[in-house]
Design an enzyme around this catalytic site. Structure first.
Site, PDB file in Angstrom:
ATOM      1  N   ARG A 178     106.722  66.313  61.521  1.00 14.54           N
ATOM      2  CA  ARG A 178     106.212  66.064  62.746  1.00 14.54           C
ATOM      3  C   ARG A 178     107.214  66.050  64.303  1.00 14.54           C
ATOM      4  O   ARG A 178     107.946  64.861  64.252  1.00 14.54           O
ATOM      5  CB  ARG A 178     105.260  64.505  63.052  1.00 14.54           C
ATOM      6  N   ASP A 219     105.121  57.477  59.708  1.00 13.82           N
ATOM      7  CA  ASP A 219     106.048  56.850  60.977  1.00 13.82           C
ATOM      8  C   ASP A 219     107.744  57.079  61.269  1.00 13.82           C
ATOM      9  O   ASP A 219     108.243  56.261  60.736  1.00 13.82           O
ATOM     10  CB  ASP A 219     104.843  56.454  61.961  1.00 13.82           C
TER      11      ASP A 219
HETATM   12  C1  LIG Z   1     100.252  61.841  67.412  1.00 11.09           C
HETATM   13  C2  LIG Z   1     101.749  61.382  67.452  1.00 11.09           C
HETATM   14  C3  LIG Z   1     102.410  60.996  66.812  1.00 11.09           C
HETATM   15  C4  LIG Z   1     103.690  59.624  67.374  1.00 11.09           C
HETATM   16  N1  LIG Z   1     104.252  59.494  65.952  1.00 11.09           N
HETATM   17  C5  LIG Z   1     105.534  59.427  66.933  1.00 11.09           C
HETATM   18  C6  LIG Z   1     106.188  58.544  65.489  1.00 11.09           C
HETATM   19  O1  LIG Z   1     106.438  58.390  64.370  1.00 11.09           O
HETATM   20  N2  LIG Z   1     107.191  57.547  66.433  1.00 11.09           N
HETATM   21  C7  LIG Z   1     107.772  57.849  67.719  1.00 11.09           C
HETATM   22  O2  LIG Z   1     108.970  57.070  68.228  1.00 11.09           O
HETATM   23  N3  LIG Z   1     107.076  58.606  68.817  1.00 11.09           N
HETATM   24  C8  LIG Z   1     105.753  58.528  68.392  1.00 11.09           C
HETATM   25  N4  LIG Z   1     104.904  59.853  69.250  1.00 11.09           N
HETATM   26  C9  LIG Z   1     105.271  59.045  70.384  1.00 11.09           C
HETATM   27  C10 LIG Z   1     106.249  60.448  71.225  1.00 11.09           C
HETATM   28  O3  LIG Z   1     107.286  60.183  70.848  1.00 11.09           O
HETATM   29  C11 LIG Z   1     105.698  60.212  72.705  1.00 11.09           C
HETATM   30  O4  LIG Z   1     106.549  58.784  73.055  1.00 11.09           O
HETATM   31  C12 LIG Z   1     104.201  60.529  72.974  1.00 11.09           C
HETATM   32  O5  LIG Z   1     103.601  61.621  72.561  1.00 11.09           O
HETATM   33  C13 LIG Z   1     104.402  61.050  75.085  1.00 11.09           C
HETATM   34  O6  LIG Z   1     104.695  62.067  74.928  1.00 11.09           O
HETATM   35  P1  LIG Z   1     104.493  63.696  75.286  1.00 11.09           P
HETATM   36  O7  LIG Z   1     105.057  64.866  74.366  1.00 11.09           O
HETATM   37  O8  LIG Z   1     102.608  63.248  74.440  1.00 11.09           O
HETATM   38  O9  LIG Z   1     104.446  64.190  76.875  1.00 11.09           O
HETATM   39  P2  LIG Z   1     104.069  63.018  78.555  1.00 11.09           P
HETATM   40  O10 LIG Z   1     105.713  63.424  78.901  1.00 11.09           O
HETATM   41  O11 LIG Z   1     104.372  61.302  78.361  1.00 11.09           O
HETATM   42  O12 LIG Z   1     102.808  63.427  78.643  1.00 11.09           O
HETATM   43  C14 LIG Z   1     102.620  65.365  78.964  1.00 11.09           C
HETATM   44  C15 LIG Z   1     101.113  64.591  79.616  1.00 11.09           C
HETATM   45  O13 LIG Z   1      99.658  64.363  78.743  1.00 11.09           O
HETATM   46  C16 LIG Z   1      99.137  63.690  79.156  1.00 11.09           C
HETATM   47  N5  LIG Z   1      99.521  62.062  78.843  1.00 11.09           N
HETATM   48  C17 LIG Z   1      99.854  61.265  78.088  1.00 11.09           C
HETATM   49  N6  LIG Z   1     100.588  60.454  77.823  1.00 11.09           N
HETATM   50  C18 LIG Z   1      98.507  60.126  78.285  1.00 11.09           C
HETATM   51  C19 LIG Z   1      98.458  58.820  78.085  1.00 11.09           C
HETATM   52  N7  LIG Z   1      98.695  57.767  77.720  1.00 11.09           N
HETATM   53  N8  LIG Z   1      97.187  58.999  79.169  1.00 11.09           N
HETATM   54  C20 LIG Z   1      96.504  59.963  80.073  1.00 11.09           C
HETATM   55  N9  LIG Z   1      97.420  61.002  80.004  1.00 11.09           N
HETATM   56  C21 LIG Z   1      98.517  60.832  79.040  1.00 11.09           C
HETATM   57  C22 LIG Z   1      99.437  63.658  80.313  1.00 11.09           C
HETATM   58  O14 LIG Z   1      98.953  64.859  81.763  1.00 11.09           O
HETATM   59  C23 LIG Z   1     100.554  63.552  80.861  1.00 11.09           C
HETATM   60  O15 LIG Z   1     101.467  64.659  82.193  1.00 11.09           O
HETATM   61  C24 LIG Z   1     103.200  60.217  68.771  1.00 11.09           C
HETATM   62  C25 LIG Z   1     103.167  61.196  69.344  1.00 11.09           C
HETATM   63  C26 LIG Z   1     101.668  61.739  68.332  1.00 11.09           C
HETATM   64  C27 LIG Z   1     100.909  62.538  69.971  1.00 11.09           C
END
Ligand SMILES: Cc1cc2nc3c(=O)[nH]c(=O)nc-3n(C[C@H](O)[C@H](O)[C@H](O)COP(=O)(O)OP(=O)(O)OC[C@H]3O[C@@H](n4cnc5c(N)ncnc54)[C@H](O)[C@@H]3O)c2cc1C
Length: 320
Positions: A193, A143
């Protein structure tokens, strides 16, 4: 002027650190189920059970032990042992076969922030976990915890890849440097990732400040990875980005097993299954840990989408 979303987010993050609020949430059935559906549970057995269900439904899993704060070397060793126990349990379940269930690990849980030799302690512990993962037939992803520590984290990935070329790296699209990192890492077999990064703008020169720029960066980075020779792992819940990445993968004639989408356990489970049914590889990030840690993790997830809080609470009884 006060930004209500920002105020709500800060409030939620603050609550995430409150033990007394956690105890109330745990006792109130609605509060408990609303947050609990974002985590597998407290222990190895709970995470294995969730993994079993995900795998049975055609999804893959990456299991994350929630144990960020490491006080000393002994604590880091206990966290390492928890990862080793998890790998044994997954292997006994047959879940590690072909990398179906892998581990996501946090270097801070393995000692990275210890005042003396933290980097070395974390690398040694990570190496032992990779050895066990190799023996079990699966993989590990490191991560990206700290956006100010991208270089040291990628250095650990490089060190581990000398012996374990399948070690996964994480890159954050909201950092301006990431497109260049994608070019560096889009090499044969390289598991990367790609995430958006911070859920709210970071006030520093290294980051894009506007979410539209973050999304544009995500598309450019996804394109580099999908055109490259590695194994892109597109971690996002964003429907538009998922559609764009799928089109890019089609254009590159990517086989379904040559890339994957990743999402958090309990978030957009219907979309996860829709993608699986469309023949796309989907891996679910499954966190588990003691109540204090899972509560903080879950509140962080809620704080990422303050506007969705009511929706989330309504969906609290759904399973991931
Ligand atoms: C598998 C995985 C591993 C990750 N690993 C890391 C890492 O190692 N380091 C790091 O800094 N970040 C990590 N992240 C977090 C990432 O950087 C983002 O902050 C996070 O995924 C939100 O971005 P998004 O692309 O999902 O978009 P968003 O704009 O947050 O979400 C897009 C859409 O998804 C839906 N959605 C998203 N979140 C929610 C919620 N909580 N509840 C309900 N609906 C929701 C909504 O419809 C939203 O409009 C990881 C994320 C994932 C999925």
């Amino acid at each position: 002027m006060i930004d209500p979303s920002r105020a709500l987010r800060q409030g939620l993050l603050g609550l995430g650190h409150s033990d007394s609020v956690r105890r109330v949430v745990e006792r109130v059935p609605v509060g408990r189920s609303a947050l609990r559906h974002l985590v597998a549970g407290e222990d190895t057995a709970a995470a294995v059970e969730v993994t079993r269900e995900l795998l049975a439904g055609g999804r893959l899993a990456t299991i994350s032990f929630l144990g960020e704060e490491t006080a000393d070397v002994a604590h880091a060793s206990r966290n390492r042992d928890a990862h080793l126990a998890m790998l044994r349990a997954l292997r006994d379940e047959g879940a590690t076969r072909g990398g179906a269930a892998e581990l996501s690990i946090k270097l801070s849980a393995l000692g990275r922030l210890l005042p003396e030799d933290g980097d070395k302690v974390a690398l040694d512990n990570a190496r032992q976990i990779c050895e066990a993962a190799a023996a079990a037939g699966t993989t590990v992803t490191i991560d990206m915890e700290d956006r100010t520590a991208v270089d040291p984290t990628l250095q650990v990935v490089r060190d581990l890849r000398a012996d374990f070329p399948w070690v996964g790296a994480v890159l954050l699209a909201d950092l301006r440097r990431t497109e260049a990192d994608c070019h560096d890492l889009a090499t044969p077999g390289s598991r990367v990732r790609l995430c958006k990064g911070a859920a709210w703008p970071q006030p520093d020169a290294q980051s894009y400040q506007d979410i539209r720029d973050v999304r544009r960066s995500y598309v450019r980075c996804a394109k580099v990875l999908l055109e490259g020779a590695g194994h892109p792992m597109l971690a996002t819940h964003d429907a538009d980005l998922i559609d764009i990445a799928r089109s890019l993968a089609d254009k590159e004639l990517r086989a379904p097993e040559s890339f994957e989408f990743q999402m958090f356990f309990g978030i957009r489970p219907e979309e996860q299954l829709r993608l699986v049914h469309a023949g796309v590889t989907v891996r679910v990030y499954v966190p588990y840990g003691d109540p204090r840690r899972w509560y903080r993790y879950a509140m962080h997830r809620v704080a990422e989408r303050p506007a969705d809080t009511r929706f989330l609470l309504r969906s609290g009884t759904k399973k991931g």
